[in-house]
Design a protein around this motif. Structure first.
Motif, mmCIF file in Angstrom:
data_model
loop_
_atom_site.group_PDB
_atom_site.id
_atom_site.type_symbol
_atom_site.label_atom_id
_atom_site.label_comp_id
_atom_site.label_asym_id
_atom_site.label_seq_id
_atom_site.Cartn_x
_atom_site.Cartn_y
_atom_site.Cartn_z
ATOM 1 N N ALA A 10 4.939 -7.819 1.337
ATOM 2 C CA ALA A 10 3.876 -7.188 2.566
ATOM 3 C C ALA A 10 4.712 -5.917 2.597
ATOM 4 O O ALA A 10 4.044 -4.863 3.173
ATOM 5 C CB ALA A 10 3.966 -8.207 3.621
ATOM 6 N N ARG A 11 6.202 -5.718 2.888
ATOM 7 C CA ARG A 11 6.631 -4.506 3.217
ATOM 8 C C ARG A 11 6.232 -3.373 2.269
ATOM 9 O O ARG A 11 6.099 -2.409 2.588
ATOM 10 C CB ARG A 11 8.253 -4.598 3.200
ATOM 11 N N LYS A 12 6.340 -3.707 0.890
ATOM 12 C CA LYS A 12 6.024 -2.970 -0.171
ATOM 13 C C LYS A 12 4.676 -2.325 0.130
ATOM 14 O O LYS A 12 4.363 -1.301 -0.261
ATOM 15 C CB LYS A 12 6.275 -3.802 -1.638
ATOM 16 N N ASP A 13 3.709 -3.279 0.346
ATOM 17 C CA ASP A 13 2.247 -2.829 0.518
ATOM 18 C C ASP A 13 2.165 -1.780 1.634
ATOM 19 O O ASP A 13 1.547 -0.691 1.628
ATOM 20 C CB ASP A 13 1.432 -4.053 0.880
ATOM 21 N N SER A 21 -4.790 -5.625 6.546
ATOM 22 C CA SER A 21 -5.292 -6.940 5.962
ATOM 23 C C SER A 21 -4.974 -7.039 4.588
ATOM 24 O O SER A 21 -4.567 -8.309 4.016
ATOM 25 C CB SER A 21 -6.833 -6.620 5.956
ATOM 26 N N THR A 22 -4.460 -6.069 3.715
ATOM 27 C CA THR A 22 -3.929 -6.338 2.274
ATOM 28 C C THR A 22 -2.701 -7.006 2.457
ATOM 29 O O THR A 22 -2.116 -7.711 1.694
ATOM 30 C CB THR A 22 -3.961 -5.109 1.542
ATOM 31 N N GLN A 23 -1.744 -6.311 3.405
ATOM 32 C CA GLN A 23 -0.483 -6.953 3.756
ATOM 33 C C GLN A 23 -0.541 -8.260 4.095
ATOM 34 O O GLN A 23 0.268 -9.113 3.588
ATOM 35 C CB GLN A 23 0.334 -6.073 4.663
ATOM 36 N N ALA A 24 -1.376 -8.926 4.926
ATOM 37 C CA ALA A 24 -1.402 -10.287 5.566
ATOM 38 C C ALA A 24 -2.023 -11.129 4.192
ATOM 39 O O ALA A 24 -1.889 -12.323 4.254
ATOM 40 C CB ALA A 24 -2.572 -10.111 6.674
#
Length: 147
Positions: A10-13, A21-24
Protein backbone atom coordinates in the motif's frame (compact mmCIF):
# COMPACT_ATOMS: atom_id res chain seq x y z
CA UNK A 1 -3.66 -6.12 12.27
CA UNK A 2 -2.70 -6.12 8.57
CA UNK A 3 0.36 -8.05 7.42
CA UNK A 4 3.59 -6.09 7.04
CA UNK A 5 3.84 -6.90 3.33
CA UNK A 6 0.29 -5.59 2.74
CA UNK A 7 1.19 -2.28 4.41
CA UNK A 8 4.39 -2.20 2.34
CA UNK A 9 2.48 -2.75 -0.93
CA UNK A 10 0.00 0.00 0.00
CA UNK A 11 2.90 2.38 0.80
CA UNK A 12 4.50 1.56 -2.54
CA UNK A 13 1.18 2.36 -4.28
CA UNK A 14 1.07 5.71 -2.44
CA UNK A 15 4.65 6.55 -3.47
CA UNK A 16 3.79 5.75 -7.08
CA UNK A 17 0.96 8.28 -6.83
CA UNK A 18 -1.87 5.76 -7.06
CA UNK A 19 -5.29 6.64 -5.66
CA UNK A 20 -6.32 5.84 -2.06
CA UNK A 21 -8.85 3.29 -3.36
CA UNK A 22 -6.01 1.41 -5.11
CA UNK A 23 -4.00 1.45 -1.88
CA UNK A 24 -7.06 0.19 0.02
CA UNK A 25 -7.46 -2.59 -2.55
CA UNK A 26 -4.33 -4.23 -1.11
CA UNK A 27 -6.09 -4.57 2.26
CA UNK A 28 -9.28 -5.93 0.67
CA UNK A 29 -7.19 -8.48 -1.24
CA UNK A 30 -5.49 -9.53 2.01
CA UNK A 31 -8.87 -9.95 3.71
CA UNK A 32 -10.16 -12.15 0.88
CA UNK A 33 -7.02 -14.30 1.21
CA UNK A 34 -7.56 -14.65 4.98
CA UNK A 35 -11.11 -15.84 4.40
CA UNK A 36 -10.03 -18.31 1.70
CA UNK A 37 -7.33 -19.68 4.02
CA UNK A 38 -10.02 -20.28 6.64
CA UNK A 39 -8.77 -17.81 9.26
CA UNK A 40 -12.36 -16.57 9.54
CA UNK A 41 -15.52 -16.20 7.46
CA UNK A 42 -17.99 -13.49 6.46
CA UNK A 43 -21.70 -13.32 5.81
CA UNK A 44 -21.41 -11.51 2.50
CA UNK A 45 -18.94 -10.26 -0.08
CA UNK A 46 -19.76 -6.70 0.96
CA UNK A 47 -18.71 -7.51 4.53
CA UNK A 48 -15.34 -8.83 3.33
CA UNK A 49 -14.78 -5.61 1.38
CA UNK A 50 -15.90 -3.48 4.34
CA UNK A 51 -13.44 -5.23 6.68
CA UNK A 52 -10.61 -4.60 4.21
CA UNK A 53 -11.52 -0.91 3.83
CA UNK A 54 -11.73 -0.56 7.61
CA UNK A 55 -8.22 -2.02 7.99
CA UNK A 56 -6.96 0.35 5.29
CA UNK A 57 -8.40 3.39 7.07
CA UNK A 58 -6.91 2.26 10.38
CA UNK A 59 -3.54 1.73 8.68
CA UNK A 60 -3.53 5.37 7.58
CA UNK A 61 -4.75 5.20 3.97
CA UNK A 62 -6.39 8.54 3.19
CA UNK A 63 -9.72 6.99 2.18
CA UNK A 64 -12.75 9.28 2.56
CA UNK A 65 -15.97 8.04 4.18
CA UNK A 66 -18.74 6.89 1.80
CA UNK A 67 -20.87 9.61 0.18
CA UNK A 68 -23.95 10.87 1.98
CA UNK A 69 -27.02 8.84 1.08
CA UNK A 70 -25.07 5.82 -0.19
CA UNK A 71 -24.87 4.22 3.27
CA UNK A 72 -26.37 4.81 6.70
CA UNK A 73 -25.18 7.69 8.90
CA UNK A 74 -23.90 5.11 11.40
CA UNK A 75 -21.61 3.58 8.75
CA UNK A 76 -20.33 6.99 7.63
CA UNK A 77 -19.58 7.95 11.24
CA UNK A 78 -17.74 4.66 11.79
CA UNK A 79 -15.64 5.24 8.64
CA UNK A 80 -14.76 8.75 9.85
CA UNK A 81 -13.71 7.32 13.25
CA UNK A 82 -11.52 4.71 11.57
CA UNK A 83 -9.83 7.38 9.46
CA UNK A 84 -9.13 9.37 12.63
CA UNK A 85 -7.79 6.21 14.30
CA UNK A 86 -5.43 5.78 11.36
CA UNK A 87 -3.87 9.16 12.08
CA UNK A 88 -3.23 8.36 15.76
CA UNK A 89 -1.72 5.29 17.34
CA UNK A 90 -3.71 4.25 20.40
CA UNK A 91 -4.22 1.00 22.32
CA UNK A 92 -6.24 -1.84 20.78
CA UNK A 93 -8.84 -3.58 22.93
CA UNK A 94 -7.82 -7.26 23.15
CA UNK A 95 -11.27 -8.36 24.30
CA UNK A 96 -13.03 -6.63 21.45
CA UNK A 97 -10.56 -7.93 18.84
CA UNK A 98 -10.93 -11.48 20.13
CA UNK A 99 -14.75 -11.21 20.20
CA UNK A 100 -14.81 -9.98 16.60
CA UNK A 101 -12.62 -12.82 15.36
CA UNK A 102 -14.63 -15.41 17.31
CA UNK A 103 -17.86 -14.13 15.76
CA UNK A 104 -16.37 -14.17 12.26
CA UNK A 105 -15.09 -17.73 12.73
CA UNK A 106 -18.71 -18.89 12.95
CA UNK A 107 -19.39 -17.57 9.43
CA UNK A 108 -18.81 -19.31 6.11
CA UNK A 109 -16.26 -18.68 3.35
CA UNK A 110 -18.60 -18.93 0.34
CA UNK A 111 -18.87 -15.14 0.10
CA UNK A 112 -15.36 -14.83 -1.39
CA UNK A 113 -15.70 -17.51 -4.04
CA UNK A 114 -14.82 -16.31 -7.56
CA UNK A 115 -18.52 -16.45 -8.50
CA UNK A 116 -19.57 -14.37 -5.49
CA UNK A 117 -16.87 -11.75 -6.15
CA UNK A 118 -17.89 -11.60 -9.82
CA UNK A 119 -21.55 -11.12 -8.85
CA UNK A 120 -20.58 -8.31 -6.45
CA UNK A 121 -18.40 -6.57 -9.06
CA UNK A 122 -21.11 -6.74 -11.72
CA UNK A 123 -23.78 -5.44 -9.33
CA UNK A 124 -21.49 -2.59 -8.29
CA UNK A 125 -20.72 -1.74 -11.94
CA UNK A 126 -24.42 -1.70 -12.85
CA UNK A 127 -24.93 1.16 -10.38
CA UNK A 128 -22.35 3.29 -12.21
CA UNK A 129 -24.06 3.59 -15.58
CA UNK A 130 -23.07 2.59 -19.11
CA UNK A 131 -20.77 5.54 -19.88
CA UNK A 132 -18.63 4.99 -16.80
CA UNK A 133 -18.44 1.23 -17.48
CA UNK A 134 -17.44 1.85 -21.08
CA UNK A 135 -14.62 4.21 -20.02
CA UNK A 136 -13.37 1.63 -17.51
CA UNK A 137 -13.42 -1.12 -20.15
CA UNK A 138 -11.49 1.07 -22.63
CA UNK A 139 -8.88 1.88 -19.98
CA UNK A 140 -8.58 -1.82 -19.09
CA UNK A 141 -8.00 -2.65 -22.76
CA UNK A 142 -5.32 0.05 -23.05
CA UNK A 143 -3.47 -0.94 -19.87
CA UNK A 144 -3.77 -4.72 -20.27
CA UNK A 145 -0.34 -6.35 -20.40
CA UNK A 146 0.61 -8.01 -23.67
CA UNK A 147 1.79 -11.54 -22.91
Amino acid sequence: MPDKDTIERARKDAQEGKSPSTQAGEFVQEEIEHIRQGKHGVRSTKQAIAIGLSKARRAGVNLPPPKEGSVSEKTRAQAARESAKGQEKGPVSRKRSRATITALQREGTEAVSPQALSRQAKASARKRGPESRSRAAQKAARTRSKQ
